[in-house]
Enzyme design. Structure first.
Site, PDB file in Angstrom:
ATOM      1  NE  ARG A 112      68.199  11.542  25.417  1.00 37.68           N
ATOM      2  CZ  ARG A 112      67.409  12.501  25.617  1.00 37.68           C
ATOM      3  NH1 ARG A 112      66.167  12.365  25.555  1.00 37.68           N
ATOM      4  NH2 ARG A 112      68.122  13.864  25.122  1.00 37.68           N
ATOM      5  CD  GLU A 151      65.738  15.302  19.914  1.00 40.15           C
ATOM      6  OE1 GLU A 151      66.947  15.065  20.519  1.00 40.15           O
ATOM      7  OE2 GLU A 151      65.505  16.671  19.473  1.00 40.15           O
ATOM      8  CB  CYS A 161      75.705  -2.134  11.042  1.00 32.89           C
ATOM      9  SG  CYS A 161      74.283  -1.684  12.237  1.00 32.89           S
ATOM     10  CD  GLU A 306      61.672  17.513  22.464  1.00 33.12           C
ATOM     11  OE1 GLU A 306      62.660  18.072  22.971  1.00 33.12           O
ATOM     12  OE2 GLU A 306      61.298  16.068  22.449  1.00 33.12           O
ATOM     13  CD1 TRP A 314      69.396  20.341  25.868  1.00 34.81           C
ATOM     14  CD2 TRP A 314      70.877  21.099  24.403  1.00 34.81           C
ATOM     15  NE1 TRP A 314      68.679  20.548  25.022  1.00 34.81           N
ATOM     16  CE2 TRP A 314      69.503  21.319  24.079  1.00 34.81           C
ATOM     17  CE3 TRP A 314      71.868  21.610  23.616  1.00 34.81           C
ATOM     18  CZ2 TRP A 314      69.200  21.673  22.850  1.00 34.81           C
ATOM     19  CZ3 TRP A 314      71.405  21.946  22.363  1.00 34.81           C
ATOM     20  CH2 TRP A 314      70.213  22.004  22.050  1.00 34.81           C
ATOM     21  CE  LYS A 355      71.236  17.953  39.256  1.00 36.38           C
ATOM     22  NZ  LYS A 355      72.237  17.193  38.212  1.00 36.38           N
ATOM     23  CG  HIS A 357      65.638  20.984  29.744  1.00 36.62           C
ATOM     24  ND1 HIS A 357      64.550  21.632  29.330  1.00 36.62           N
ATOM     25  CD2 HIS A 357      66.510  21.123  28.747  1.00 36.62           C
ATOM     26  CE1 HIS A 357      64.519  22.092  27.931  1.00 36.62           C
ATOM     27  NE2 HIS A 357      65.707  21.552  27.734  1.00 36.62           N
TER      28      HIS A 357
HETATM   29  C1  GLA Z   1      65.611  16.674  23.082  1.00 37.08           C
HETATM   30  C2  GLA Z   1      65.070  15.504  23.566  1.00 37.08           C
HETATM   31  C3  GLA Z   1      64.212  15.556  24.815  1.00 37.08           C
HETATM   32  C4  GLA Z   1      65.139  16.436  25.698  1.00 37.08           C
HETATM   33  C5  GLA Z   1      65.346  17.743  25.122  1.00 37.08           C
HETATM   34  C6  GLA Z   1      66.212  18.663  25.972  1.00 37.08           C
HETATM   35  O1  GLA Z   1      64.846  17.366  22.339  1.00 37.08           O
HETATM   36  O2  GLA Z   1      64.002  15.035  22.514  1.00 37.08           O
HETATM   37  O3  GLA Z   1      64.039  14.239  25.188  1.00 37.08           O
HETATM   38  O4  GLA Z   1      66.212  15.937  25.957  1.00 37.08           O
HETATM   39  O5  GLA Z   1      66.163  17.523  24.033  1.00 37.08           O
HETATM   40  O6  GLA Z   1      66.167  19.905  25.319  1.00 37.08           O
HETATM   41 ZN    ZN Z   2      74.715  -2.344  14.408  1.00 38.65          ZN
END
Ligand code: GLA
Ligand code: ZN
Length: 674
Positions: A112, A151, A161, A306, A314, A355, A357
């Site tokens: 993503r 984010e 670009c 968050e 992670w 899963k 987290h």
């Molecule tokens: C980031 C993302 C969330 C998630 C968290 C996990 O902050 O924005 O979607 O992946 O990390 O900590």
């Molecule tokens: Zn590009």
């Protein structure tokens, strides 16, 4: 000052699209939310494939059902635009949306936050889905705010670009002569004869022109801001005038957040401290510096949007936060100006990356887990503190921590390629100030200095345009400035200033920087009293490491000198009066103890009063304030690991037990009539 909304938000990211075939679970979740005092849910952040399963085919009914259901249960929604992760069909049909890395390799579909933000197709598809969402839900009474994307970050080096970058460079410099002069391309004969030759930095090509690097990073920020603006425009075009936010990240240097802030109504960010990795007070202070930075971006309350209930999977090790940390960490955000405590995530996903987290509701699903109980407890407390929502922090002290400066310090070769310790140096000032019990703003070079009596501006290597004038005026008008080595060395193109440094301020500082010594790892020097000084902070001995600058004073008074090496006896800490103000200049990367010893004296002189004036603040006791027209709220938190005795300040204690002893991880709030 805005009216208080009377309510602190409590909630988090919710991904019902992962559970659409489990309607019972979704029903149950709402019950649990109510039980935990959850009043706000961020929805739709990664729902694109469910909202637009095929190009142009929008399926919003499932989302509407969920929003209605939440609304009926008194829960508000922060609705996301889904641009953080795209559906597979989009990448298959339009490969141009896939990012190209700096080695010029195009990525495959996956992960993503990895789209080309220049791609007209991506922009168009994002615009359409955002617009449709806004039309459908922008006026729904449950929906209170837009969570634009997720984010933002990263960069793309694709041909689109590159073209956009060239256009941006051409506009900025107009002629190749000016470009060559600003980028100092005479060096190694890297002269540009046409703008078409400009390419983004690459390990395969140009990576030796730091000015190119800086401009590329600025361009990436501009391109991201422009993309974000387009998303905001789409929700406005769809008929919604709700406030917009996007979630920012911890100490993120991929983008200059100072440029994003003006486009947003509300700043929000994601905080994942590594609790228990060091002592809890240090971990807390490190997060607090970021809270203060986020609040200072607009000098207004922000949202902690968050944070993790439990362990963050992670991080290299998923350490469990000990009982009580969860609530203390949430209230810590509030103490620093947050109007919310929100989580990633409300329900734990069943498979894939996250899963394991932490979540409010885990795979077991019950309400008798430790984390669920701690979330309930936090919710109850936030309800009691509703009147803090919308109140502001009015710091009289600030620390300058600037992203462009950080880019430039890191990008330059010398005087220490191993580590310049920029953040660590800023943090030393921050810690010393906070331990004196004063509110601190963490600002960048573009911000106004006039609200402050004391400003620490360590290692401001790169002067953004006009910064030297701003510092001069600040001191002239009576401000107290704490400056250090490696200041005013280069301009915005990383071109060294000619004629002496700190540029434009040699008279204000009363000195000129002559040489700087990079020390090997493990090597140290001492900072000792100048002749005749025996008392006060200047009477001590402190060690220093990493960088030692040698300066030639003109009007500055030498407070302390180096102990060893060929520069033993030369100035290491100086003080100069200029106009109505004072400048302190520290020449080396000194240990924390030096800051801790000098700051109380300097703050007293500068007229910055601690929030608790009648007591010495024990290490680990956090003191901050928020206020509105009528009240000032004093917030005390105990991160020392031990019970502490506190001389209770005036006012009514609206949170915390009776008496004078504050337990570990406890939070007290006092309301004082102004
Ligand atoms: C980031 C993302 C969330 C998630 C968290 C996990 O902050 O924005 O979607 O992946 O990390 O900590
Ligand atoms: Zn590009």
């Amino acid at each position: 000052m805005k009216e208080s909304t009377g309510k602190l938000l409590h909630g988090g990211d919710y991904n019902p699209e992962q559970w659409l075939d489990h309607p019972k679970i979704l029903e149950k979740d709402t019950e649990r939310f109510k039980e935990a005092g959850i009043n706000t849910v961020s929805l739709g952040i990664f729902s694109w494939a469910f909202l637009e399963p095929e190009e142009g085919v929008y399926r919003f009914d499932w989302m509407e059902k969920i929003i209605n259901h939440l609304y009926e249960n008194g829960i508000s929604v922060i609705l996301a635009t889904p641009s953080g992760a795209r559906p597979r069909w989009l990448a298959e049909k339009y490969p141009e949306v896939l990012r190209v890395n700096s080695r010029r390799e195009r990525e495959l579909f996956g992960r993503r936050h990895n789209h080309c933000l220049t791609s007209p197709v991506y922009r168009e598809k994002v615009y359409q889905i955002d617009y449709q969402l806004s039309r459908r839900f922008g006026r729904h009474p449950a929906v209170r705010m837009w969570h634009i994307s997720n984010e933002y970050g990263g960069e793309c080096h694709c041909p689109l670009c590159q073209e956009a970058f060239r256009g941006w460079i051409r506009k900025r410099y107009q002629t190749t002569e000016r470009l060559n002069s600003r980028w100092c391309t005479a060096f190694w004969s890297h002269v540009y004869t046409d703008f078409s030759q400009v390419e983004s930095p690459s390990p395969l090509g140009e990576d030796s022109i730091q000015a190119l690097d800086l401009d590329w990073k600025r361009f990436v920020t501009e391109q991201t801001v422009d993309f974000m603006r387009q998303e905001i425009c789409a929700v406005r075009d769809g008929g919604s005038d709700l406030p917009v936010t996007t979630n920012l990240m911890y100490d993120f240097e991929g983008l200059d957040y100072a440029r994003m802030a003006p486009e947003l109504d509300v700043i929000s960010w994601d905080n994942y401290p590594t609790w228990h990795k060091a002592d809890d007070w240090t971990i807390a202070l490190d997060a607090c510096m970021q809270h203060d930075l986020m609040r200072s971006l607009k000098r207004q309350p922000f949202l902690l949007i968050e944070s993790c209930p439990g362990a963050t999977n992670w991080q290299s090790v998923s350490h469990l936060p000990a009982p009580g940390i969860h609530k203390a960490a949430g209230l810590m955000a509030v103490a620093h100006g947050s109007d919310s405590v929100m989580y990633f995530q409300l329900r734990q996903s069943r498979g894939s990356e996250e899963k394991f987290h932490g979540a409010v509701i885990d795979h077991y699903g019950g309400n008798d887990t430790r984390m669920f109980r701690e979330v309930c407890d936090t919710g109850e407390t936030l309800e009691k503190l509703g009147e803090l929502a919308g109140t502001e922090t009015r710091a009289r002290a600030a620390v300058v921590y600037d992203t462009e400066n950080k880019w430039a310090i890191k990008g330059s070769k010398g005087p220490r390629n191993k580590n310049m310790y920029y953040k660590e140096t800023v943090f030393k000032s921050y810690r010393a100030l906070r331990e004196q019990g004063v509110d601190v703003d963490v600002i960048n070079e573009t911000q106004d200095l006039t609200p402050y009596r004391f400003v620490a501006a360590p290692m401001v290597y790169l002067f953004r345009e006009g910064f030297e004038r701003k510092l001069r005026e600040y001191v002239e008008q009576g401000g107290t400035l704490f400056a250090t080595y490696w200041s005013g060395v280069v301009d915005e193109n990383d071109r060294c200033y000619l004629g002496g440094t700190p540029h434009g301020l040699m008279d204000v500082f009363g000195l000129r920087a002559e040489e700087i010594d990079g020390l090997y790892d493990g090597e140290t020097n001492g900072i000792v009293p100048a002749d005749g000084t025996t008392s006060g902070a200047a009477g001590g001995r402190y060690s220093c490491a990493h960088l030692c600058e040698l300066v030639k004073p003109t009007t500055a008074e030498t407070l302390m000198v180096y102990e060893n090496h060929f520069y033993g006896g030369m100035p290491a800490l100086l003080k100069n009066r200029y106009g109505k103000g004072t400048v302190y200049y520290l020449c080396a990367d000194a240990e924390q103890r030096l800051y801790d010893s000098f700051y109380p004296e300097i703050l007293r002189e500068a007229g910055v009063r601690p929030l608790l004036e009648d007591m010495r603040i024990p290490k680990g006791l956090s003191v901050t304030s928020r206020e509105n027209e009528t009240y000032r709220y004093l917030i005390l938190q105990n991160f020392s690991g031990e019970e502490q005795n506190v001389l209770c300040p005036a006012g009514e204690k609206i949170l915390g037990g009776e008496g004078n002893r504050i337990s570990p991880l406890e939070t007290w709030v006092f309301r004082q009539k102004k």
